[in-house]
Design a protein around this motif. Structure first.
Motif, PDB file in Angstrom:
ATOM      1  N   THR A  22       0.950  -1.177   0.102  1.00 41.76           N
ATOM      2  CA  THR A  22      -0.132   0.041   0.036  1.00 41.76           C
ATOM      3  C   THR A  22       0.880   1.281  -0.115  1.00 41.76           C
ATOM      4  O   THR A  22       1.847   1.250   0.799  1.00 41.76           O
ATOM      5  N   THR A  23       0.614   2.113  -0.887  1.00 39.53           N
ATOM      6  CA  THR A  23       1.438   3.455  -1.006  1.00 39.53           C
ATOM      7  C   THR A  23       0.544   4.598  -0.535  1.00 39.53           C
ATOM      8  O   THR A  23      -0.657   4.557  -1.003  1.00 39.53           O
ATOM      9  N   ALA A  24       1.189   5.535   0.363  1.00 36.41           N
ATOM     10  CA  ALA A  24       0.568   6.781   0.723  1.00 36.41           C
ATOM     11  C   ALA A  24       1.456   7.974   0.644  1.00 36.41           C
ATOM     12  O   ALA A  24       2.709   7.558   0.886  1.00 36.41           O
ATOM     13  N   ILE A  25       1.242   9.097   0.534  1.00 40.06           N
ATOM     14  CA  ILE A  25       2.026  10.279   0.633  1.00 40.06           C
ATOM     15  C   ILE A  25       1.279  11.281   1.313  1.00 40.06           C
ATOM     16  O   ILE A  25      -0.055  11.612   1.452  1.00 40.06           O
ATOM     17  N   ASP A  26       2.032  12.199   2.391  1.00 40.03           N
ATOM     18  CA  ASP A  26       1.431  13.118   3.370  1.00 40.03           C
ATOM     19  C   ASP A  26       0.588  14.620   2.320  1.00 40.03           C
ATOM     20  O   ASP A  26      -0.452  14.797   2.653  1.00 40.03           O
ATOM     21  N   VAL A  27       1.528  14.753   1.415  1.00 42.26           N
ATOM     22  CA  VAL A  27       1.071  15.900   0.606  1.00 42.26           C
ATOM     23  C   VAL A  27       1.408  15.631  -1.002  1.00 42.26           C
ATOM     24  O   VAL A  27       2.480  15.124  -1.185  1.00 42.26           O
ATOM     25  N   THR A  28       0.714  16.283  -1.781  1.00 44.39           N
ATOM     26  CA  THR A  28       1.015  16.132  -3.404  1.00 44.39           C
ATOM     27  C   THR A  28       1.602  17.531  -3.743  1.00 44.39           C
ATOM     28  O   THR A  28       1.927  17.286  -4.774  1.00 44.39           O
ATOM     29  N   LYS A  29       1.423  18.465  -2.904  1.00 43.71           N
ATOM     30  CA  LYS A  29       2.032  19.735  -3.792  1.00 43.71           C
ATOM     31  C   LYS A  29       2.952  20.434  -2.489  1.00 43.71           C
ATOM     32  O   LYS A  29       2.372  20.360  -1.302  1.00 43.71           O
ATOM     33  N   ASN A  30       3.873  21.075  -2.574  1.00 44.10           N
ATOM     34  CA  ASN A  30       5.054  21.279  -1.748  1.00 44.10           C
ATOM     35  C   ASN A  30       5.795  22.381  -2.329  1.00 44.10           C
ATOM     36  O   ASN A  30       5.845  22.479  -3.594  1.00 44.10           O
ATOM     37  N   LYS A  31       6.374  23.170  -1.542  1.00 46.01           N
ATOM     38  CA  LYS A  31       7.362  24.183  -1.935  1.00 46.01           C
ATOM     39  C   LYS A  31       8.828  23.559  -2.211  1.00 46.01           C
ATOM     40  O   LYS A  31       9.136  22.464  -1.862  1.00 46.01           O
ATOM     41  N   ILE A  32       9.762  24.181  -2.910  1.00 44.13           N
ATOM     42  CA  ILE A  32      10.920  23.787  -3.298  1.00 44.13           C
ATOM     43  C   ILE A  32      11.824  23.497  -2.125  1.00 44.13           C
ATOM     44  O   ILE A  32      11.802  24.247  -1.075  1.00 44.13           O
ATOM     45  N   GLY A  33      12.446  22.361  -2.003  1.00 42.49           N
ATOM     46  CA  GLY A  33      13.333  21.982  -0.780  1.00 42.49           C
ATOM     47  C   GLY A  33      12.563  21.309   0.357  1.00 42.49           C
ATOM     48  O   GLY A  33      12.945  20.712   1.314  1.00 42.49           O
ATOM     49  N   ALA A  34      11.037  21.569   0.277  1.00 41.83           N
ATOM     50  CA  ALA A  34      10.171  20.861   1.498  1.00 41.83           C
ATOM     51  C   ALA A  34      10.245  19.325   1.184  1.00 41.83           C
ATOM     52  O   ALA A  34      10.360  18.909   0.041  1.00 41.83           O
ATOM     53  N   GLU A  35       9.901  18.695   2.462  1.00 45.10           N
ATOM     54  CA  GLU A  35       9.642  17.371   2.491  1.00 45.10           C
ATOM     55  C   GLU A  35       8.518  16.742   2.062  1.00 45.10           C
ATOM     56  O   GLU A  35       7.293  17.092   2.477  1.00 45.10           O
ATOM     57  N   PHE A  36       8.347  15.784   1.193  1.00 43.12           N
ATOM     58  CA  PHE A  36       7.515  14.870   0.950  1.00 43.12           C
ATOM     59  C   PHE A  36       7.881  13.612   1.920  1.00 43.12           C
ATOM     60  O   PHE A  36       8.843  13.264   1.751  1.00 43.12           O
ATOM     61  N   LYS A  37       6.759  13.192   2.549  1.00 41.21           N
ATOM     62  CA  LYS A  37       6.673  12.030   3.506  1.00 41.21           C
ATOM     63  C   LYS A  37       6.281  10.977   2.475  1.00 41.21           C
ATOM     64  O   LYS A  37       4.804  10.866   2.728  1.00 41.21           O
ATOM     65  N   LEU A  38       6.697   9.810   1.980  1.00 44.17           N
ATOM     66  CA  LEU A  38       6.342   8.723   1.387  1.00 44.17           C
ATOM     67  C   LEU A  38       6.066   7.607   2.349  1.00 44.17           C
ATOM     68  O   LEU A  38       7.110   7.303   3.113  1.00 44.17           O
ATOM     69  N   THR A  39       5.076   6.885   2.314  1.00 43.01           N
ATOM     70  CA  THR A  39       4.838   5.614   3.338  1.00 43.01           C
ATOM     71  C   THR A  39       4.425   4.550   2.319  1.00 43.01           C
ATOM     72  O   THR A  39       3.610   4.323   1.606  1.00 43.01           O
ATOM     73  N   LEU A  40       5.380   3.248   2.683  1.00 45.15           N
ATOM     74  CA  LEU A  40       4.854   2.176   2.295  1.00 45.15           C
ATOM     75  C   LEU A  40       4.593   1.104   3.171  1.00 45.15           C
ATOM     76  O   LEU A  40       5.054   1.144   4.204  1.00 45.15           O
ATOM     77  N   LYS A  41       3.251   0.194   2.943  1.00 47.47           N
ATOM     78  CA  LYS A  41       2.817  -0.721   3.921  1.00 47.47           C
ATOM     79  C   LYS A  41       2.673  -1.899   3.346  1.00 47.47           C
ATOM     80  O   LYS A  41       2.185  -2.060   2.176  1.00 47.47           O
ATOM     81  N   THR A  42       2.917  -3.032   4.168  1.00 46.39           N
ATOM     82  CA  THR A  42       2.798  -4.346   3.613  1.00 46.39           C
ATOM     83  C   THR A  42       2.461  -5.178   4.689  1.00 46.39           C
ATOM     84  O   THR A  42       2.794  -5.155   5.930  1.00 46.39           O
ATOM     85  N   ASP A  43       1.469  -6.381   4.548  1.00 47.76           N
ATOM     86  CA  ASP A  43       0.771  -7.181   5.584  1.00 47.76           C
ATOM     87  C   ASP A  43       1.427  -8.625   5.332  1.00 47.76           C
ATOM     88  O   ASP A  43       1.080  -8.999   4.217  1.00 47.76           O
ATOM     89  N   VAL A  44       2.217  -9.323   6.133  1.00 49.97           N
ATOM     90  CA  VAL A  44       2.576 -10.440   5.970  1.00 49.97           C
ATOM     91  C   VAL A  44       2.639 -11.353   7.015  1.00 49.97           C
ATOM     92  O   VAL A  44       2.173 -10.911   8.071  1.00 49.97           O
ATOM     93  N   ASP A  45       2.921 -12.593   6.900  1.00 49.59           N
ATOM     94  CA  ASP A  45       2.797 -13.531   8.100  1.00 49.59           C
ATOM     95  C   ASP A  45       4.062 -13.678   8.736  1.00 49.59           C
ATOM     96  O   ASP A  45       5.111 -12.683   8.393  1.00 49.59           O
ATOM     97  N   THR A  46       4.323 -14.493   9.693  1.00 56.22           N
ATOM     98  CA  THR A  46       5.456 -14.244  10.523  1.00 56.22           C
ATOM     99  C   THR A  46       6.509 -14.942   9.951  1.00 56.22           C
ATOM    100  O   THR A  46       7.549 -14.605  10.506  1.00 56.22           O
ATOM    101  N   LEU A  47       6.405 -15.609   9.115  1.00 55.69           N
ATOM    102  CA  LEU A  47       7.758 -16.409   8.441  1.00 55.69           C
ATOM    103  C   LEU A  47       8.019 -15.517   7.061  1.00 55.69           C
ATOM    104  O   LEU A  47       9.337 -16.096   6.599  1.00 55.69           O
ATOM    105  N   SER A  48       7.563 -14.726   6.799  1.00 51.85           N
ATOM    106  CA  SER A  48       7.664 -13.812   5.420  1.00 51.85           C
ATOM    107  C   SER A  48       9.009 -13.141   5.855  1.00 51.85           C
ATOM    108  O   SER A  48       9.340 -12.657   6.753  1.00 51.85           O
ATOM    109  N   LYS A  49       9.931 -12.926   4.646  1.00 56.39           N
ATOM    110  CA  LYS A  49      11.049 -12.028   4.899  1.00 56.39           C
ATOM    111  C   LYS A  49      10.569 -10.713   3.724  1.00 56.39           C
ATOM    112  O   LYS A  49      10.722 -11.112   2.486  1.00 56.39           O
ATOM    113  N   VAL A  50      10.758  -9.473   4.387  1.00 53.47           N
ATOM    114  CA  VAL A  50      10.528  -8.347   3.578  1.00 53.47           C
ATOM    115  C   VAL A  50      11.777  -7.473   3.551  1.00 53.47           C
ATOM    116  O   VAL A  50      12.414  -7.443   4.560  1.00 53.47           O
TER     117      VAL A  50
END
Length: 544
Positions: A22-50
């Protein structure tokens, strides 16, 4: 039929538990030099290697921060959350591409996201433009105190060695005439010193006989008062015989003959280069010594009646010796101080010649406003409505209400004044804020004239005024009055020419003022005033 059901169940379970990001970002418009915070989520079982990607760039955006992964346990499964800080320093529209997340060795891609980077708008009509400032010199955290300490130590060490040198020169043995109490004491002392020289043992026989006979002749001349030093041997012996009869000296012929033998032997050694044997030299020395002692004993004894006079003379000699030592010590101290002060004067004159008088005055004699420039500054707010300004010293509250007319005070709701220094000093700062009981239209030009009249009443003369508009960095408009004036100190009868800058602001019927004064040619005072005026910001008033 059962096989078909098993296949259908397998496909349903596979679709339910398929891996996804799953992909998400805090803002889609920002000023020059400002930070975009990108978030990646995944749901796995206890044996999976990510494995989340570790890259410097995602497409055209730079990864400025890779945050630690968060783990959230949900029953028998884990939710893994990874965040990235992204930025871009060029304006435009960009796409964050699909990012691969490796789960159990297989890449699972995130969704792509479109973002927009906007430039910062700059309104040059409202935003003031300033010249580029010069490079600021950063002083050593140690300061310059150690340089002055080294100079003082060097001067102290130099003075110590000069003092020791003069003392050594004064204590060096000088060739002075030794004063003896009596001729016999002098003769016996000189005979002992002659023997210590061991002249004849070293082959200097002529020199030895010359000193030996001179001791005898000098003794006879001082004791019996006949010209023994200028007389020949025969003349000396004849004179000794006559003096013996006249002064009734108990001298035997043997004594006179022994003395004559030694004198004649000395004449042979000096003029005929005769070299007596060792035992003959010893005999001649004994003859001279015995002759001197015999002559001394033959002189009638004179009873010294004035012992107190002799004691007084000895006391005077000791007193003269102590005074001489004190004089020498005084000469050492005065000479050392004079030399050190002379070297200091030459050093100061050299610095003035090469660096200029201002350099010496500022760094060695001291300059009050230079100390203020280089000291620790304070950014603070004064009054109500507040005036925020940076000053070299904290401003203290002062009471000026007594200097205002009563009708003016009747209109004022609140007045606060803060200052540093005074009008009669080389540097002066005041910050004042006024709020009125009723809404009042304030003419800043007339207010400046009234302000200067108050200063004139306090001793200012020959005031020259120029005015211009003034805006703070946040665009609050006001008035600036500046110029020169002469300030008369009535106590000292001295007049000083000062340069002043006065800022006035009127907001919703309130008045805020800032005054900075310094000597007209004081470059450090000018630096302080410039820094203060550039830092001024105001709190806006609210009319109740």
């Amino acid at each position: 039929m059962k096989i078909k059901l098993y296949i259908l169940f397998f496909l349903i379970s596979t679709s339910l538990f398929a891996q996804k990001v799953t992909t998400a970002i805090d803002v889609t418009k920002n000023k020059i030099g400002a930070e975009f915070k990108l978030t990646l989520k995944t749901d796995v079982d206890t044996l999976s290697k990510v494995k989340f990607p570790e890259a410097k760039n995602f497409g055209a955006l730079e990864v400025i921060q890779s945050y630690k992964m968060d783990t959230v346990k949900n029953g028998g499964r884990y939710q893994l959350i990874k965040k990235y800080g992204l930025t871009q320093f060029d304006s435009g529209q960009y796409v964050i591409p699909r990012i691969p997340v490796v789960i159990n060795g297989k890449p699972i891609f995130s969704d792509s996201i479109k973002v927009e980077v906007n430039a910062v708008k700059v309104d040059t009509l409202k935003q003031k433009m300033y010249d580029i400032k010069d490079i600021a010199l950063v002083e050593s955290p140690l300061g310059n105190w150690w340089i002055y300490l080294l100079i003082l130590l060097a001067i102290a060490v130099l003075g110590f060695f000069i003092y020791k040198y003069i003392k050594k020169r004064q204590s060096e043995p000088k060739v002075e005439e030794v004063v003896y109490k009596s001729p016999i004491e002098k003769a016996t002392t000189l005979l002992q010193q002659l023997e210590k020289k061991e002249l004849w043992q070293k082959g200097e026989i002529k020199h030895y006989y010359s000193e030996l006979t001179d001791i005898a002749r000098n003794y006879i001349e001082e004791e019996i008062h006949i010209p023994a030093m200028e007389s020949t041997t025969s003349e000396l012996i004849e004179g000794l015989r006559k003096a013996s009869k006249q002064k009734k000296l108990k001298l035997s012929n043997e004594t006179v003959e022994n003395l004559e033998k030694v004198l004649k032997q000395a004449d042979l050694v000096k003029f005929a280069k005769v070299k007596p044997l060792d035992f003959e030299i010893e005999e001649d020395k004994k003859r001279i010594s015995n002759s001197i002692v015999t002559i001394h004993k033959s002189i009638p004894e004179v009873v010294e009646e004035d012992d107190e006079l002799l004691q007084w003379n000895e006391q005077q000699k000791e007193l003269a010796r102590l005074q001489k030592l004190k004089k020498q010590k005084r000469v050492r101290i005065i000479s050392t101080i004079g030399i050190v002060l002379g070297m200091l004067m030459l050093s100061v004159l050299g610095l003035i010649y090469f660096k200029g008088f201002d350099y010496v005055k500022d760094n060695f004699l001291g300059h009050p406003t230079k100390d203020l420039v280089e000291g620790k500054w304070i950014y603070s707010e004064y009054g109500n409505p507040g005036v925020r300004v940076e000053t070299p010293k904290v401003l203290k509250r002062i009471d000026v209400a007594t200097s205002l007319p009563k009708d003016a005070m009747a209109m004022i709701k609140e007045m606060q004044t803060f200052g540093y220094g005074s009008l009669l000093e080389d540097f002066y700062i005041t910050v004042s804020t006024v709020t009125y009981k009723q809404e009042t239209q304030i003419d800043l030009d007339k207010t400046a004239e009234g302000y200067l009249k108050i200063m004139e009443a306090q001793g200012a003369q020959n005031i020259i005024v120029k005015t211009e508009d003034f805006d703070t960095q946040k665009g609050i408009a006001g008035k600036k009055a500046y110029g020169t004036m002469s300030v008369l100190d009535k106590v000292k009868g001295k007049s000083t020419k000062m340069y002043y800058e006065l800022l006035l602001f009127s907001q919703n019927g309130g008045l805020q003022t800032l005054l900075v004064m310094h000597r007209e040619e004081d470059k450090y005072g000018q630096q302080i005033a410039e820094r203060m005026l550039n830092s001024v910001e105001l709190q806006t008033t609210t009319q109740e």
